[in-house]
Write an enzyme that holds these catalytic residues in place. Structure first.
Site, PDB file in Angstrom:
ATOM      1  N   ARG A  15       0.623  -1.079   0.265  1.00  0.00           N
ATOM      2  CA  ARG A  15      -0.015   0.017  -0.106  1.00  0.00           C
ATOM      3  C   ARG A  15       0.283   1.633  -0.066  1.00  0.00           C
ATOM      4  O   ARG A  15       0.413   2.252  -0.467  1.00  0.00           O
ATOM      5  CB  ARG A  15      -1.110  -0.175   1.002  1.00  0.00           C
ATOM      6  CG  ARG A  15      -1.886  -1.578   1.160  1.00  0.00           C
ATOM      7  CD  ARG A  15      -2.712  -1.882   3.216  1.00  0.00           C
ATOM      8  NE  ARG A  15      -1.671  -2.446   3.017  1.00  0.00           N
ATOM      9  CZ  ARG A  15      -2.505  -3.017   5.026  1.00  0.00           C
ATOM     10  NH1 ARG A  15      -3.076  -2.715   4.433  1.00  0.00           N
ATOM     11  NH2 ARG A  15      -1.476  -3.830   5.074  1.00  0.00           N
ATOM     12  N   LYS A  22       8.880  -1.742   3.621  1.00  0.00           N
ATOM     13  CA  LYS A  22       8.209  -0.792   4.721  1.00  0.00           C
ATOM     14  C   LYS A  22       8.682  -0.064   5.769  1.00  0.00           C
ATOM     15  O   LYS A  22       9.158   1.128   6.350  1.00  0.00           O
ATOM     16  CB  LYS A  22       6.310  -1.455   5.282  1.00  0.00           C
ATOM     17  CG  LYS A  22       5.606  -0.014   5.950  1.00  0.00           C
ATOM     18  CD  LYS A  22       3.666  -0.716   5.922  1.00  0.00           C
ATOM     19  CE  LYS A  22       4.322  -2.285   6.543  1.00  0.00           C
ATOM     20  NZ  LYS A  22       2.634  -2.578   6.625  1.00  0.00           N
ATOM     21  N   GLY A  79       1.837 -13.898   4.660  1.00  0.00           N
ATOM     22  CA  GLY A  79       0.686 -13.999   6.195  1.00  0.00           C
ATOM     23  C   GLY A  79       1.524 -13.227   7.479  1.00  0.00           C
ATOM     24  O   GLY A  79       2.564 -13.765   7.532  1.00  0.00           O
ATOM     25  N   GLY A 102       5.984  -4.639  13.157  1.00  0.00           N
ATOM     26  CA  GLY A 102       6.954  -3.584  12.227  1.00  0.00           C
ATOM     27  C   GLY A 102       6.665  -2.491  11.879  1.00  0.00           C
ATOM     28  O   GLY A 102       7.420  -1.627  11.992  1.00  0.00           O
ATOM     29  N   GLY A 140      -8.764  -4.767  11.426  1.00  0.00           N
ATOM     30  CA  GLY A 140      -8.612  -5.753  11.975  1.00  0.00           C
ATOM     31  C   GLY A 140     -10.296  -5.369  13.137  1.00  0.00           C
ATOM     32  O   GLY A 140      -9.219  -4.738  13.842  1.00  0.00           O
ATOM     33  N   LYS A 354      33.972  23.429   4.223  1.00  0.00           N
ATOM     34  CA  LYS A 354      33.891  22.150   4.870  1.00  0.00           C
ATOM     35  C   LYS A 354      34.923  21.845   4.688  1.00  0.00           C
ATOM     36  O   LYS A 354      36.453  22.472   4.473  1.00  0.00           O
ATOM     37  CB  LYS A 354      33.912  21.648   2.909  1.00  0.00           C
ATOM     38  CG  LYS A 354      33.784  20.226   2.692  1.00  0.00           C
ATOM     39  CD  LYS A 354      34.929  19.582   1.849  1.00  0.00           C
ATOM     40  CE  LYS A 354      35.984  19.343   2.488  1.00  0.00           C
ATOM     41  NZ  LYS A 354      36.934  18.632   0.871  1.00  0.00           N
TER      42      LYS A 354
HETATM   43  C1  UD1 Z   1      -2.673  -6.512  10.377  1.00  0.00           C
HETATM   44  C2  UD1 Z   1      -4.141  -7.686  11.480  1.00  0.00           C
HETATM   45  C3  UD1 Z   1      -4.792  -6.654  11.300  1.00  0.00           C
HETATM   46  C4  UD1 Z   1      -4.660  -5.422  12.617  1.00  0.00           C
HETATM   47  C5  UD1 Z   1      -3.472  -4.433  11.451  1.00  0.00           C
HETATM   48  C6  UD1 Z   1      -3.107  -3.617  12.903  1.00  0.00           C
HETATM   49  C7  UD1 Z   1      -3.699  -9.153  10.045  1.00  0.00           C
HETATM   50  C8  UD1 Z   1      -3.970 -10.741   8.861  1.00  0.00           C
HETATM   51  N1  UD1 Z   1      -4.377  -8.407  10.763  1.00  0.00           N
HETATM   52  O1  UD1 Z   1      -3.404  -6.414   9.238  1.00  0.00           O
HETATM   53  O2  UD1 Z   1      -6.220  -7.109  11.801  1.00  0.00           O
HETATM   54  O3  UD1 Z   1      -6.234  -4.720  12.402  1.00  0.00           O
HETATM   55  O4  UD1 Z   1      -2.406  -5.662  11.302  1.00  0.00           O
HETATM   56  O5  UD1 Z   1      -1.880  -2.970  12.287  1.00  0.00           O
HETATM   57  O6  UD1 Z   1      -2.566  -9.737  11.272  1.00  0.00           O
HETATM   58  N2  UD1 Z   1       4.254  -9.200   7.822  1.00  0.00           N
HETATM   59  C9  UD1 Z   1       5.506 -10.379   7.413  1.00  0.00           C
HETATM   60  N3  UD1 Z   1       5.385 -11.287   6.656  1.00  0.00           N
HETATM   61  C10 UD1 Z   1       4.149 -11.744   6.233  1.00  0.00           C
HETATM   62  C11 UD1 Z   1       2.963 -10.315   6.306  1.00  0.00           C
HETATM   63  C12 UD1 Z   1       3.108  -9.326   7.549  1.00  0.00           C
HETATM   64  O7  UD1 Z   1       6.336 -10.044   8.789  1.00  0.00           O
HETATM   65  O8  UD1 Z   1       4.114 -12.256   4.959  1.00  0.00           O
HETATM   66  C13 UD1 Z   1       4.471  -7.921   9.013  1.00  0.00           C
HETATM   67  C14 UD1 Z   1       4.185  -7.135   7.960  1.00  0.00           C
HETATM   68  O9  UD1 Z   1       6.020  -6.438   7.694  1.00  0.00           O
HETATM   69  C15 UD1 Z   1       4.032  -5.841   8.867  1.00  0.00           C
HETATM   70  C16 UD1 Z   1       3.143  -6.464  10.070  1.00  0.00           C
HETATM   71  O10 UD1 Z   1       3.273  -7.853   9.402  1.00  0.00           O
HETATM   72  O11 UD1 Z   1       5.316  -5.350   9.794  1.00  0.00           O
HETATM   73  C17 UD1 Z   1       1.654  -6.582  10.029  1.00  0.00           C
HETATM   74  O12 UD1 Z   1       1.280  -6.424   8.206  1.00  0.00           O
HETATM   75  P1  UD1 Z   1       0.622  -5.843   7.389  1.00  0.00           P
HETATM   76  O13 UD1 Z   1       0.429  -6.509   6.037  1.00  0.00           O
HETATM   77  O14 UD1 Z   1       0.655  -4.855   7.686  1.00  0.00           O
HETATM   78  O15 UD1 Z   1      -0.806  -6.484   8.015  1.00  0.00           O
HETATM   79  P2  UD1 Z   1      -2.159  -5.344   8.430  1.00  0.00           P
HETATM   80  O16 UD1 Z   1      -2.498  -5.542   6.302  1.00  0.00           O
HETATM   81  O17 UD1 Z   1      -2.238  -4.187   8.854  1.00  0.00           O
HETATM   82 CA    CA Z   2       0.369  -2.324   8.992  1.00  0.00          CA
END
Ligand code: UD1
Ligand code: CA
Length: 463
Positions: A15, A22, A79, A102, A140, A354
């Site tokens: 996004r 990110k 995920g 993170g 969520g 400098k």
């Molecule tokens: C997630 C939650 C959501 C919550 C939100 C809060 C899930 C499915 N959803 O959504 O309920 O409200 O955070 O901020 O968890 N990451 C990995 N490996 C992956 C995917 C993600 O390490 O395969 C890490 C990302 O780098 C990030 C964190 O997990 O730092 C969260 O992932 P992100 O995709 O941002 O989740 P959200 O859609 O924000």
């Molecule tokens: Ca997030």
């Protein structure tokens, strides 16, 4: 009780529409992930922190390696559930796990500690940190067993909300505590039958509840702390929050910041009381500013120190340098790294320095380049003076003794040294060392042709 912290930082951040991972994007002058690690380190030693990396793993690791944390590589990012599953080998011997995101960078250590304590006290298998922000869109949602009860039934992602669940305002922060044993005993049951075809960590709430385990929620006191950063706009909202915090801290210590919402001040910056910071100033890195200074608008100071009573006029850039007490710099002065500007000096408009040292009380008031130079005290550098420090291949030093007077528009061809108390005549090109107390002239002698102009005009009007 053995406790580890897992930080999920493997995702790409689709996004953001950015080439960079990110968690490497910065707010408050620091990558998102470093904010999270810095908070986590207040709770457990870095050797008990496991960062899940995946997208641009090498760059992410390099950016935070110095913190001493450990890394787990998630080769394919399938995920948040998969991210935690990937850490299983590394963390299975801990009793309890705190899982942080993170991209949730404002989380305070006190809140992490509160989550840990509540989780232990509740004897829960999973504890979700929640919040009720004004606008829950995109997050969520947490469904409690009954309103006000700690027990959670499930977490539902925004895209899967049924019409009557739309009104639930309690959001999942993406921060959790787990008891290790039930987490890993059930994590293999996660499925990918959802909008993104991913393993959702959020589904653990429903899975653990169904397995008869206790899942509870704890609401964060301040919803701002758990805001996520999924888009550049969200990140800049968090950046503003952080920097306003910093400005408020400095103002509480006696610093006047005019229109603080226009300044960009990094968290590590220190400023002494009775200093005034004007609008649209940037103070970056480890900058330290003394008391009774004034920094006028549009100046950028990066990783530099200013002693007391310094006046920096508008539009200056000062980088990795030192400015002594009561010096006056600017307007429009460019102080490049490793410069040392002495006490009571004046460095004026369109002067570039400098790796140059300017001794006590010396002046370079207008239009000069001073590079690789060591200039003594009480020196006057005339307008337009240039140290010619570069021959196209190498750089050479210029040394100017105490009390020297350099006439305007002089070129000092380095390597060169000008002895104490000497004078350089204006417009000179100096190529040989000048002894103490001498006068050096390096310019063509002036000739005068009387009536030349008058005669020329007469000639033109005749033809
Ligand atoms: C997630 C939650 C959501 C919550 C939100 C809060 C899930 C499915 N959803 O959504 O309920 O409200 O955070 O901020 O968890 N990451 C990995 N490996 C992956 C995917 C993600 O390490 O395969 C890490 C990302 O780098 C990030 C964190 O997990 O730092 C969260 O992932 P992100 O995709 O941002 O989740 P959200 O859609 O924000
Ligand atoms: Ca997030």
């Amino acid at each position: 009780m053995k406790l580890a912290i897992v930080i999920m930082a493997g995702g790409k951040g689709t996004r953001l529409k950015s080439k960079r991972a990110k968690v490497l994007h910065e707010i408050g002058g620091k990558p998102l992930l470093r904010h999270v690690i810095d908070s986590a380190r207040q709770i457990v030693p870095p050797s008990d922190i496991y960062v899940v990396i995946g997208y641009q793993a090498a760059a992410v690791e390099a950016a935070v390696k110095d913190t001493g944390v450990r890394f787990v590589c998630q080769e394919e990012q399938r995920g948040t559930g998969h991210a935690v599953q990937t850490s299983q080998q590394a963390v299975r011997d801990y009793d309890e796990l705190l899982v942080l995101s993170g991209d949730v960078p404002l989380l305070k250590p006190e809140t992490i500690a509160r989550l840990r304590d509540f989780h232990i006290e509740q004897r829960a298998a999973m504890t979700v940190l929640t919040a009720a922000p004004a606008d829950p869109t995109g997050y969520g949602r947490v469904l409690r067993r009954s309103p006000g009860a700690p027990e959670v039934k499930a977490i539902v992602e925004q895209k899967a909300l049924t019409p009557d669940q739309q009104s639930v305002r309690e959001i999942n922060s993406g921060i959790y505590a787990f008891r290790t044993q039930p987490l890993f005993a059930n994590i293999a049951a996660l499925k990918t039958d959802n909008a993104h075809g991913e393993y959702y960590l959020t589904d653990m709430a429903g899975l653990l509840t169904a397995a008869g385990e206790r899942v509870v929620a704890l609401e964060a006191a301040n919803p701002v702390e758990v805001l996520g950063a999924n888009t550049i706009a969200e990140m800049m909202d968090l950046d503003r929050e952080l920097r306003l915090d910093t400005a408020r801290r400095l103002m509480a210590q006696g610093v006047t910041i005019l229109r603080p919402e226009t300044t960009v001040i990094d968290a590590a910056v220190e400023v002494g009381p009775d200093t005034v910071i004007e609008p649209f100033v940037q103070l970056l890195g480890e900058t330290k500013i003394g008391e009774d200074c004034r920094v006028r608008s549009y100046t950028i100071i990066d990783s530099s120190t200013l002693a007391d009573g310094v006046l920096v006029l508008q539009g200056c850039q000062i980088s990795h340098s030192h400015v002594g007490a009561r010096a006056r710099v600017g307007p429009f002065t460019n102080i490049r790294p490793e410069s040392d500007i002495g006490e009571g000096t004046h460095v004026g408009n369109f002067v570039e320095m400098k790796k140059a040292k300017l001794g006590k009380g010396s002046k370079a008031n207008h239009l000069s380049y001073l590079g690789d130079a060591e200039i003594g005290s009480g020196v006057n550098i005339g307008a337009g003076t240039i140290t010619c420090n570069y021959d196209g291949v190498n750089k050479y030093p210029t040394v100017i003794g105490d009390g020297v007077f350099i006439g305007s528009d002089s070129a000092l061809v380095a390597p060169i040294s000008i002895g104490e108390g000497s004078y350089i005549a204006a417009g000179s090109t100096i190529t040989e060392d000048v002894p103490e107390n001498a006068l050096a002239l390096g310019r063509a002698r002036q000739t005068i042709k009387p009536d030349w102009a008058k005669n020329r005009k007469a000639k033109i009007s005749k033809s």
